[in-house]
Design an enzyme around this catalytic site. Structure first.
Site, PDB file in Angstrom:
ATOM      1  N   GLU A   1      -6.270 -11.169  -1.604  1.00 39.67           N
ATOM      2  CA  GLU A   1      -7.156 -10.506  -0.132  1.00 39.67           C
ATOM      3  C   GLU A   1      -8.278 -10.633  -0.400  1.00 39.67           C
ATOM      4  O   GLU A   1      -9.184  -9.415  -0.365  1.00 39.67           O
ATOM      5  CB  GLU A   1      -6.505  -9.326   1.056  1.00 39.67           C
ATOM      6  CG  GLU A   1      -4.889  -9.340   0.807  1.00 39.67           C
ATOM      7  CD  GLU A   1      -4.487  -7.870   1.710  1.00 39.67           C
ATOM      8  OE1 GLU A   1      -5.217  -7.304   2.438  1.00 39.67           O
ATOM      9  OE2 GLU A   1      -3.207  -8.032   1.549  1.00 39.67           O
TER      10      GLU A   1
ATOM     11  N   GLU B   1       0.191  -1.034   0.221  1.00 39.58           N
ATOM     12  CA  GLU B   1      -0.268   0.674  -0.114  1.00 39.58           C
ATOM     13  C   GLU B   1       0.906   1.898  -0.327  1.00 39.58           C
ATOM     14  O   GLU B   1       0.811   2.036   0.701  1.00 39.58           O
ATOM     15  CB  GLU B   1      -0.555  -0.683   1.871  1.00 39.58           C
ATOM     16  CG  GLU B   1      -1.908  -1.202   1.236  1.00 39.58           C
ATOM     17  CD  GLU B   1      -2.154  -1.230   2.475  1.00 39.58           C
ATOM     18  OE1 GLU B   1      -2.951  -0.447   3.410  1.00 39.58           O
ATOM     19  OE2 GLU B   1      -3.458  -2.075   2.085  1.00 39.58           O
TER      20      GLU B   1
END
Ligand code: G3I
Length: 334
Positions: A254, A146
């Site tokens: 995910e 991220e």
């Protein structure tokens, strides 16, 4: 369970291993790789107590310990599963003291050179631990998580907000992390950049990763895929194609797909959406796209970080939901 060329995995918190009798059947029958939900993140591995480091190796070398990893390592080895190392460098779940002069929370931040030494020693120590002690257990590592976000980022989209990596190392912190991971990996572990909402920022990801990619420092892109029923899958697959065209290996890392409330109709729509995602992935893989793994972010809805959105394939009683039957069969054959 081997699913041909695709690793199919799930996120597993240590609490599952402490109740392994309850979960083992569902997990081992459906999944052949695990991602520790929190147990290999920096706040789990960096050796500190509360707001300070414990006896650091030196000013430029924080100490790490792997106690939190023992349950997943033991279970993976006993079941023949592989493990994803999630994650080395992330602005979140990394103790503040890791970035300060005196290794205490609230201390003055160190400069770029010191933080690069701490980053390098951390990446070296974590990768070496697994490579030396459990060779071939780790199939991929989220080297950086991220790092790119338009709203929280600088002009290039590199995350600056609440990011002590950016505050100490600077706007190339993600590149430096990839450089060190390449230096200390074994050449077999997949080196990944992992991010959320990739379908909405493929160009920003590709342009920021270009230098590292051109230097052979990053093998693949992890698409976290925290989705909600109704989101535009066309955008999702377009992003996959862009990443693949740029030569990246792709892994869905995910996956969870939320619904607003648990009704028969919403479970049907969720199943349909999971099925469309599986169809698209199967079709891309059949046409040569290098998709090598798919991980759902949890075993059952009750374990999910989004448990109020019922996003996973098994319900709170560990029974397969309609989504399971629309999803799994389409992936097992590819
Ligand atoms: O371990 C402490 C416990 O001691 C304490 O009593 C408890 C209550 O405060 O908190 C526990 O820590 C929690 C941790 O999960 C372990 O359960 C944290 O509060 C909680 O914030 C943390 O949430 C995790 C979240 O990342 C943190 O950012 C979720 O479980 C995990 O599913 C989620 O996973 C992230 C991926 O790593 C990266 N991509 C996004 C994804 C979802 O946020």
């Amino acid at each position: 369970m081997k699913h041909n060329s695709l690793y199919i995995g799930t996120a597993v918190p240590n609490r599952v291993f402490s109740e392994w009798g309850k979960y083992s059947d569902v997990v081992t029958k459906s999944f052949n790789c695990f991602t520790p939900e929190n147990e290999m993140k920096p706040d789990a591995l960096l050796d500190g107590v509360g707001s300070r480091a414990s006896l650091p190796e030196s000013y430029t070398h924080a100490k790490v310990r792997f106690l939190s990893c023992e349950p997943i390592i033991k279970t993976a080895i006993s079941t023949g599963a592989k493990v994803r190392l999630h994650t080395l460098v992330w602005h979140s779940q990394t103790p503040d003291w890791f970035f300060t002069e005196d290794y205490t929370e609230g201390g003055a931040l160190v400069g770029r050179d010191v933080m690069l030494c701490r980053m390098e020693s951390y990446i070296h120590d974590v990768l070496s631990y697994f490579i030396d002690n459990y060779p071939d257990l780790i199939y991929a590592v989220d080297v950086v998580n991220e790092a790119f976000d338009r709203d929280a980022g600088d002009d290039s989209g590199v995350r600056r907000k609440n990011n002590k990596w950016y505050a100490t190392v600077g706007d190339d912190y993600y590149y430096q992390a990839l450089r060190f991971a390449k230096k200390y990996s074994d050449g077999k572990i997949g080196l990944f950049y992992n991010d959320y909402a990739c379908m909405y920022k493929p160009d920003m990801i590709l342009s920021n990763l270009k230098k590292a990619r051109d230097e052979g420092l990053v093998d693949g892109i992890g698409l976290q895929s925290h989705l909600t029923v109704g989101e535009n899958l066309g955008l999702y697959f377009d992003a996959m194609k862009k990443f693949a065209d740029a030569g990246y290996e792709l892994q869905v890392t995910e996956l969870d797909i939320g619904i607003k409330e648990k009704s028969k109709e919403n479970l049907r729509l969720q199943a349909e959406y999971y099925g469309k995602l599986a169809d698209g992935i199967a079709s891309l893989k059949a046409s040569g796209t290098n998709i090598t793994a798919l991980t759902v972010w949890g075993i059952s809805d009750e374990l999910s970080w989004r448990h109020g959105e019922y996003p996973l394939l098994f319900d709170e009683n560990l029974l397969p939901k309609p989504a399971y039957f629309e999803f799994f069969p389409k992936l097992c054959g590819i």
